[in-house]
Design a protein around this motif. Structure first.
Motif, mmCIF file in Angstrom:
data_model
loop_
_atom_site.group_PDB
_atom_site.id
_atom_site.type_symbol
_atom_site.label_atom_id
_atom_site.label_comp_id
_atom_site.label_asym_id
_atom_site.label_seq_id
_atom_site.Cartn_x
_atom_site.Cartn_y
_atom_site.Cartn_z
ATOM 1 N N ARG A 45 51.584 83.722 55.798
ATOM 2 C CA ARG A 45 52.211 83.290 56.847
ATOM 3 C C ARG A 45 52.472 81.748 56.652
ATOM 4 N NH1 ARG A 45 50.178 86.507 61.191
ATOM 5 N NH2 ARG A 45 48.139 85.587 60.234
ATOM 6 N N GLU A 46 51.287 81.169 56.629
ATOM 7 C CA GLU A 46 51.169 79.505 56.336
ATOM 8 C C GLU A 46 51.983 79.255 55.106
ATOM 9 O OE1 GLU A 46 47.762 77.449 56.838
ATOM 10 O OE2 GLU A 46 46.726 78.817 58.029
ATOM 11 N N TYR A 47 51.866 79.859 54.112
ATOM 12 C CA TYR A 47 52.697 79.697 52.774
ATOM 13 C C TYR A 47 54.425 79.898 53.050
ATOM 14 C CZ TYR A 47 54.414 80.438 48.211
ATOM 15 O OH TYR A 47 55.262 80.203 46.972
ATOM 16 N N ILE A 48 54.728 80.897 53.840
ATOM 17 C CA ILE A 48 55.964 81.070 53.918
ATOM 18 C C ILE A 48 56.508 79.987 54.858
ATOM 19 C CG2 ILE A 48 57.585 82.579 55.006
ATOM 20 C CD1 ILE A 48 55.825 84.882 54.036
ATOM 21 N N SER A 49 55.844 79.451 55.890
ATOM 22 C CA SER A 49 55.998 78.495 56.705
ATOM 23 C C SER A 49 56.205 77.108 55.873
ATOM 24 C CB SER A 49 54.877 78.132 57.676
ATOM 25 O OG SER A 49 55.306 77.244 58.516
ATOM 26 N N ASP A 50 55.317 76.882 54.839
ATOM 27 C CA ASP A 50 55.563 75.698 54.060
ATOM 28 C C ASP A 50 56.758 75.783 53.286
ATOM 29 O OD1 ASP A 50 53.009 74.572 55.036
ATOM 30 O OD2 ASP A 50 51.947 75.285 53.248
ATOM 31 N N LEU A 51 57.070 77.090 52.531
ATOM 32 C CA LEU A 51 58.604 77.040 52.263
ATOM 33 C C LEU A 51 59.798 76.755 53.023
ATOM 34 C CD1 LEU A 51 57.836 80.394 50.076
ATOM 35 C CD2 LEU A 51 57.889 78.206 49.184
ATOM 36 N N ASP A 52 59.514 77.249 54.254
ATOM 37 C CA ASP A 52 60.775 77.008 55.047
ATOM 38 C C ASP A 52 60.698 75.549 55.568
ATOM 39 O OD1 ASP A 52 61.188 79.572 55.836
ATOM 40 O OD2 ASP A 52 59.895 79.887 57.040
ATOM 41 N N LYS A 53 59.694 74.720 55.533
ATOM 42 C CA LYS A 53 59.693 73.437 55.925
ATOM 43 C C LYS A 53 60.490 72.662 54.592
ATOM 44 C CE LYS A 53 55.656 73.638 58.816
ATOM 45 N NZ LYS A 53 54.260 73.312 58.895
ATOM 46 N N ALA A 54 59.907 73.119 53.375
ATOM 47 C CA ALA A 54 60.751 72.303 52.083
ATOM 48 C C ALA A 54 62.125 72.497 52.281
ATOM 49 C CB ALA A 54 60.075 72.763 50.970
ATOM 50 N N LEU A 55 62.720 73.723 52.872
ATOM 51 C CA LEU A 55 63.969 74.046 52.593
ATOM 52 C C LEU A 55 64.805 73.337 53.763
ATOM 53 C CD1 LEU A 55 64.277 77.800 51.497
ATOM 54 C CD2 LEU A 55 64.681 75.801 50.225
ATOM 55 N N ASP A 56 64.064 73.134 55.037
ATOM 56 C CA ASP A 56 64.574 72.314 56.027
ATOM 57 C C ASP A 56 64.609 71.154 55.877
ATOM 58 O OD1 ASP A 56 64.712 74.522 57.652
ATOM 59 O OD2 ASP A 56 62.792 74.558 58.750
ATOM 60 N N ARG A 57 63.644 70.587 54.876
ATOM 61 C CA ARG A 57 63.696 69.044 54.710
ATOM 62 C C ARG A 57 64.932 68.955 53.758
ATOM 63 N NH1 ARG A 57 57.815 69.593 54.776
ATOM 64 N NH2 ARG A 57 58.055 70.020 52.269
ATOM 65 N N ASP A 73 68.154 69.020 55.822
ATOM 66 C CA ASP A 73 68.171 67.800 56.441
ATOM 67 C C ASP A 73 68.734 66.554 55.782
ATOM 68 O OD1 ASP A 73 67.847 69.277 58.910
ATOM 69 O OD2 ASP A 73 65.659 68.468 59.021
ATOM 70 N N ALA A 74 67.971 66.503 54.668
ATOM 71 C CA ALA A 74 68.257 65.192 53.842
ATOM 72 C C ALA A 74 69.657 65.344 52.969
ATOM 73 C CB ALA A 74 67.217 65.373 52.461
ATOM 74 N N PHE A 75 70.200 66.536 52.847
ATOM 75 C CA PHE A 75 71.538 66.669 52.456
ATOM 76 C C PHE A 75 72.641 66.444 53.382
ATOM 77 C CE2 PHE A 75 75.572 69.002 51.710
ATOM 78 C CZ PHE A 75 76.024 68.430 50.490
ATOM 79 N N ALA A 76 72.418 66.817 54.455
ATOM 80 C CA ALA A 76 73.200 66.711 55.766
ATOM 81 C C ALA A 76 73.161 64.986 55.854
ATOM 82 C CB ALA A 76 72.886 67.355 57.055
ATOM 83 N N LYS A 77 72.215 64.200 55.621
ATOM 84 C CA LYS A 77 72.282 62.923 55.936
ATOM 85 C C LYS A 77 72.584 61.994 54.724
ATOM 86 C CE LYS A 77 68.682 63.004 59.295
ATOM 87 N NZ LYS A 77 67.393 63.155 59.567
ATOM 88 N N GLY A 78 73.032 62.895 53.326
ATOM 89 C CA GLY A 78 73.628 62.270 52.353
ATOM 90 C C GLY A 78 72.662 61.632 51.427
ATOM 91 N N ARG A 79 71.418 61.876 51.567
ATOM 92 C CA ARG A 79 70.232 61.824 50.761
ATOM 93 C C ARG A 79 69.993 62.738 49.849
ATOM 94 N NH1 ARG A 79 66.972 60.284 56.288
ATOM 95 N NH2 ARG A 79 67.993 58.163 56.682
ATOM 96 N N ASP A 80 70.763 62.449 48.504
ATOM 97 C CA ASP A 80 70.757 63.403 47.411
ATOM 98 C C ASP A 80 69.371 63.489 46.754
ATOM 99 O OD1 ASP A 80 74.033 62.686 46.813
ATOM 100 O OD2 ASP A 80 73.202 64.352 48.177
ATOM 101 N N GLN A 81 68.974 62.312 46.288
ATOM 102 C CA GLN A 81 67.618 62.360 45.867
ATOM 103 C C GLN A 81 66.290 63.031 46.822
ATOM 104 O OE1 GLN A 81 66.891 58.039 44.863
ATOM 105 N NE2 GLN A 81 67.233 58.635 42.792
ATOM 106 N N GLN A 82 66.213 62.925 48.212
ATOM 107 C CA GLN A 82 65.414 63.591 48.697
ATOM 108 C C GLN A 82 65.855 65.038 48.881
ATOM 109 O OE1 GLN A 82 62.865 62.112 50.398
ATOM 110 N NE2 GLN A 82 62.141 63.924 51.232
ATOM 111 N N THR A 83 66.950 65.461 48.819
ATOM 112 C CA THR A 83 67.159 66.882 48.792
ATOM 113 C C THR A 83 66.889 67.427 47.354
ATOM 114 O OG1 THR A 83 69.463 66.385 50.122
ATOM 115 C CG2 THR A 83 69.210 68.566 48.433
ATOM 116 N N ARG A 84 66.886 66.816 46.380
ATOM 117 C CA ARG A 84 66.549 67.110 45.061
ATOM 118 C C ARG A 84 64.853 67.192 45.004
ATOM 119 N NH1 ARG A 84 69.307 66.932 40.650
ATOM 120 N NH2 ARG A 84 70.867 65.812 41.494
#
Length: 174
Positions: A73-85, A88-99
């Motif tokens: 459960r916690e591991y999957i939540s961590d995966l979700d957080k990485a993908l959400d970040r 969000d980074a891509f939406a804000k134009g932050r390609d390095q952060q997306t990468r």
């Protein structure tokens, strides 16, 4: 023909055999009523829209978790957080952060990856799937291949904001 399974026919069964028939019928009904789906190669909504590709990756991750190809459960939540970040980074134009977030996601997958032999042994004893983090080979390859594809489509340079400084989500809504 019921005579093939019960000596003397269905009308001649004892209490124990009758219970076995009820149990068998219940098991058959559960199988008939169960639903399933296959996670397999499908074309993503767009091969060039990185925002849609990230959303597609998120949906694949949810499907893999539903199939119990991902556990913990916690591991999957961590995966979700990485993908959400990453989203969000891509939406804000932050390609390095997306990468960076997509690489973090693939590293998290790699850290909990199991080989096929372990998968087949442990998949049958999955009562602890909610607690013990694990990634099957199927989930690993499906998710990392999609993440790597997205990484290959990201611009190499990051100028911070998108050209006009607007949030990419606003552009996608147009």
């Amino acid at each position: 023909n019921s005579d093939d399974f019960i000596s003397g026919g269905i009308d001649d069964v004892g209490d124990q055999e009758a219970q076995q028939i009820v149990d068998l019928d219940d098991a058959i009904q559960r199988v008939i009523q169960s639903q399933g789906y296959t996670i397999g190669p499908v074309q993503p909504p767009s091969l060039t829209d990185i925002g849609q590709l990230i959303e597609f990756l998120i949906s694949l991750k949810h499907q893999a978790a539903a199939q119990r190809w991902l556990c913990g459960r916690e591991y999957i939540s961590d995966l979700d957080k990485a993908l959400d970040r990453a989203s969000d980074a891509f939406a804000k134009g932050r390609d390095q952060q997306t990468r960076k977030e997509l690489r973090r996601f693939t590293q998290q997958l790699s850290d909990k990856r199991r080989n096929r032999t372990e998968d087949s042994r442990e998949h049958s004893r999955d009562q602890d799937c909610d607690e013990r983090p694990r990634v099957t080979e199927d989930a690993y390859y499906m998710l990392t291949a999609n993440a790597d594809y997205i990484l290959s489509k990201l611009p190499k340079n990051d100028g911070g904001k998108h050209d006009d400084g607007k949030d990419r989500r606003q552009e996608l809504l147009r």
